[in-house]
Write a protein that holds these residues in place. Structure first.
Motif, PDB file in Angstrom:
ATOM      1  N   LYS A 170     -23.007 -26.179  42.982  1.00  0.00           N
ATOM      2  CA  LYS A 170     -24.108 -26.076  43.950  1.00  0.00           C
ATOM      3  C   LYS A 170     -25.438 -25.890  43.235  1.00  0.00           C
ATOM      4  CE  LYS A 170     -25.320 -23.716  48.258  1.00  0.00           C
ATOM      5  NZ  LYS A 170     -26.727 -23.556  47.918  1.00  0.00           N
ATOM      6  N   ARG A 171     -25.427 -25.063  42.157  1.00  0.00           N
ATOM      7  CA  ARG A 171     -26.670 -24.870  41.402  1.00  0.00           C
ATOM      8  C   ARG A 171     -27.127 -26.186  40.782  1.00  0.00           C
ATOM      9  NH1 ARG A 171     -24.148 -20.009  39.898  1.00  0.00           N
ATOM     10  NH2 ARG A 171     -23.419 -20.959  37.940  1.00  0.00           N
ATOM     11  N   LYS A 172     -26.155 -26.917  40.219  1.00  0.00           N
ATOM     12  CA  LYS A 172     -26.504 -28.200  39.621  1.00  0.00           C
ATOM     13  C   LYS A 172     -27.045 -29.169  40.681  1.00  0.00           C
ATOM     14  CE  LYS A 172     -23.289 -28.032  35.723  1.00  0.00           C
ATOM     15  NZ  LYS A 172     -22.120 -28.665  35.074  1.00  0.00           N
ATOM     16  N   TYR A 173     -26.409 -29.130  41.847  1.00  0.00           N
ATOM     17  CA  TYR A 173     -26.850 -30.004  42.933  1.00  0.00           C
ATOM     18  C   TYR A 173     -28.275 -29.665  43.375  1.00  0.00           C
ATOM     19  CZ  TYR A 173     -26.838 -32.346  47.482  1.00  0.00           C
ATOM     20  OH  TYR A 173     -27.141 -33.140  48.547  1.00  0.00           O
ATOM     21  N   ASP A 174     -28.550 -28.355  43.521  1.00  0.00           N
ATOM     22  CA  ASP A 174     -29.897 -27.926  43.905  1.00  0.00           C
ATOM     23  C   ASP A 174     -30.928 -28.310  42.860  1.00  0.00           C
ATOM     24  OD1 ASP A 174     -28.895 -26.885  46.220  1.00  0.00           O
ATOM     25  OD2 ASP A 174     -28.738 -24.823  45.464  1.00  0.00           O
TER      26      ASP A 174
END
Length: 501
Positions: A237-241
């Motif tokens: 999720k962090r990478k996606y954000d």
């Protein structure tokens, strides 16, 4: 000038001599460890003892303790408890000498000595002496102020409490250790704790504890996988954000960078797909684990039903067999087979119930058993008994059952002019052996693995049902012993019945 040269030569000689002694001790210890890995226990014990003496002369106290504890462990592995305790006393005396010399305590060296002594008292089922050593071990661990020894202490406390049926105290010790590792997020160590606890429960014959720990272990594995999956999800999720922020920044500043934005979107989609796939795999694994647990339960239930089914069939056969001519070989064989099935089932259901013991002169007992097969041997077969006039606690009826079966087998397969003998040997303060040997045809190598397993092959019942040895093996187990075939003996067959008082 001459005196100076002589002093230099003497100094060099002492240095070289000390280095040689150090290397020799290290080599002895290395050889001892190699022999231990190859299960050459007697040779390994001898080499550890030699290394122990060499390290004592050097004042290498940590190595002295390591070798001394190994020697003691190898002694009590063979039930030589006196020698094992003497070795620990000697090692403790060397540590005491070192403490006096260095003018400081060595609790980290005393810890393994006390632990080894505690393990021997646990094995000897002596709770009071074991508790004394456990208290000493706790004091020593506190004095050492070493996290590794503190963890080792909790393992040892759990072993002691579970062995002597104090489950609540055992749970407290193991849960404290698991709590420490969970706080450190050391999940591998938590797994080791559960596996060790299952092993402790098995050694203590505590089936309830085995089942309960196994359930806890499965729940823990599921929770660990969930935690790991959540961590991976958060990372993704962090990478996606981050990808979306980058796309937004690039879109706001440079319209020419559209291809980069598209590429990042594709990457985000792949990551999302990987996440979904991982979630599916995790769910399938959880379902599979539940199915396996249910399968184990069903298998145990089916095993109990199978035993009852066999007993019922055997009981129903008996009235029908009684109506047939008992003189016929086939009917006689079926009667014997039916009786053996009943005996086998009863033994399997009563392995935890010990036999009553009584004092017997072992020489007289062995002679009387051997006397019963004299008329069943072929011509010129020599019968010999090697047993001292010693009084031993045994169950004469069950012991005679096993020895008589082994001797009758020996009489059947030993040719004319051969020899059959029965030996008795003590193997420590609480262990003794009955050894039946013959010069017959022996047992074929391909059949050795199954001789103690019932129903391992289809047989003509008029030539024997093959249940004699499995029944004898179960009786030996109920007598707190074991029945084994000595595969190193090549002149016939040799069976070893080892009993523990």
């Amino acid at each position: 000038m001459k005196r100076t040269v002589i002093m230099l030569l003497l100094t060099a000689w002492c240095f070289l001599g000390g280095a040689y002694a150090q290397n020799n001790a290290d080599e002895l210890m290395k050889q001892a460890q190699q022999n231990l890995a190859q299960k050459e226990y007697i040779k390994s014990r001898y080499l550890f003892l030699q290394a122990y003496n060499a390290y004592v002369s050097q004042g290498a106290y940590s190595k002295v303790v390591e070798c001394g504890v190994k020697v003691s462990s190898l002694y009590h592995q063979e039930n030589y408890y006196k020698e094992a305790f003497d070795m620990l006393r000697s090692t403790e005396a060397v540590v005491y000498t070192g403490e006096q010399k260095e003018k400081k305590a060595f609790p980290e060296l005393r810890f393994p000595i006390i632990k080894e002594r505690l393990q021997m008292y646990i094995k000897l089922k002596n709770p009071s002496r074991a508790k004394e050593q456990l208290d000493r071990l706790e004091e020593t661990a506190k004095a050492a102020r070493n996290d590794s020894l503190s963890n080792d202490l909790l393992y040892t406390q759990a072993t002691y409490y579970y062995t002597f049926g104090m489950n609540a105290q055992g749970d407290e010790a193991i849960n404290r250790l698991i709590g420490k590792y969970k706080a450190q997020k050391n999940y591998a160590k938590v797994n080791d704790c559960y596996k060790t606890l299952i092993d402790i429960a098995r050694k203590a014959n505590n089936s309830a504890l085995v089942a309960r720990t196994y359930d806890q272990y499965i729940v823990w594995n599921d929770s660990v996988k969930a935690l790991n999956a959540q961590d991976e999800l958060n990372a993704l999720k962090r990478k996606y954000d981050e990808s979306l922020n980058t796309i937004q920044e690039k879109d706001d500043s440079l319209s020419a960078k559209q291809y980069i934005i598209i590429g990042l979107c594709v990457l985000a989609a792949i990551l999302a797909a990987v996440l979904v796939f991982g979630a599916i795999v995790l769910l399938r694994f959880i379902m599979l684990t539940r199915k396996q647990k249910k399968a184990i339960s069903i298998a145990n239930e089916h095993n109990e039903l199978k035993t009852k089914f066999i007993q019922n069939i055997s009981a129903q056969m008996e009235p029908t067999l009684d109506t047939l001519d008992a003189k016929l070989p086939g009917v006689k064989a079926l009667h014997a087979f039916n009786a053996h099935i009943q005996e086998l089932s009863e033994l399997e259901n009563s392995l935890d119930e010990p036999y009553e013991m009584e004092e017997k002169n072992i020489s007289t007992f062995c002679e009387s058993v051997m006397e019963k097969i004299k008329d069943k041997t072929k011509s010129d077969v020599t019968l010999a008994v090697n047993a001292p006039k010693l009084t031993v606690k045994i169950n004469p009826e069950q012991l005679e059952h096993i020895l008589l079966h082994l001797l009758q087998n020996a009489a059947e397969y030993t040719p004319a002019g051969g020899k059959i003998w029965l030996d008795f040997k003590k193997r420590g303060a609480h262990t003794h052996q009955f050894i039946v040997s013959d010069t017959g045809c022996g047992i074929a190598e391909e059949k050795r693995a199954n001789i103690f397993k019932p129903f391992a092959e289809v047989k003509d019942l008029t030539k024997g049902d093959g249940l004699g040895l499995p029944i004898c093996a179960l009786i030996a187990t109920r007598m707190n012993g074991s029945l084994t075939l000595d595969e190193s003996y090549t002149k016939g067959a040799r069976f070893i019945l080892e009993l523990h008082a």
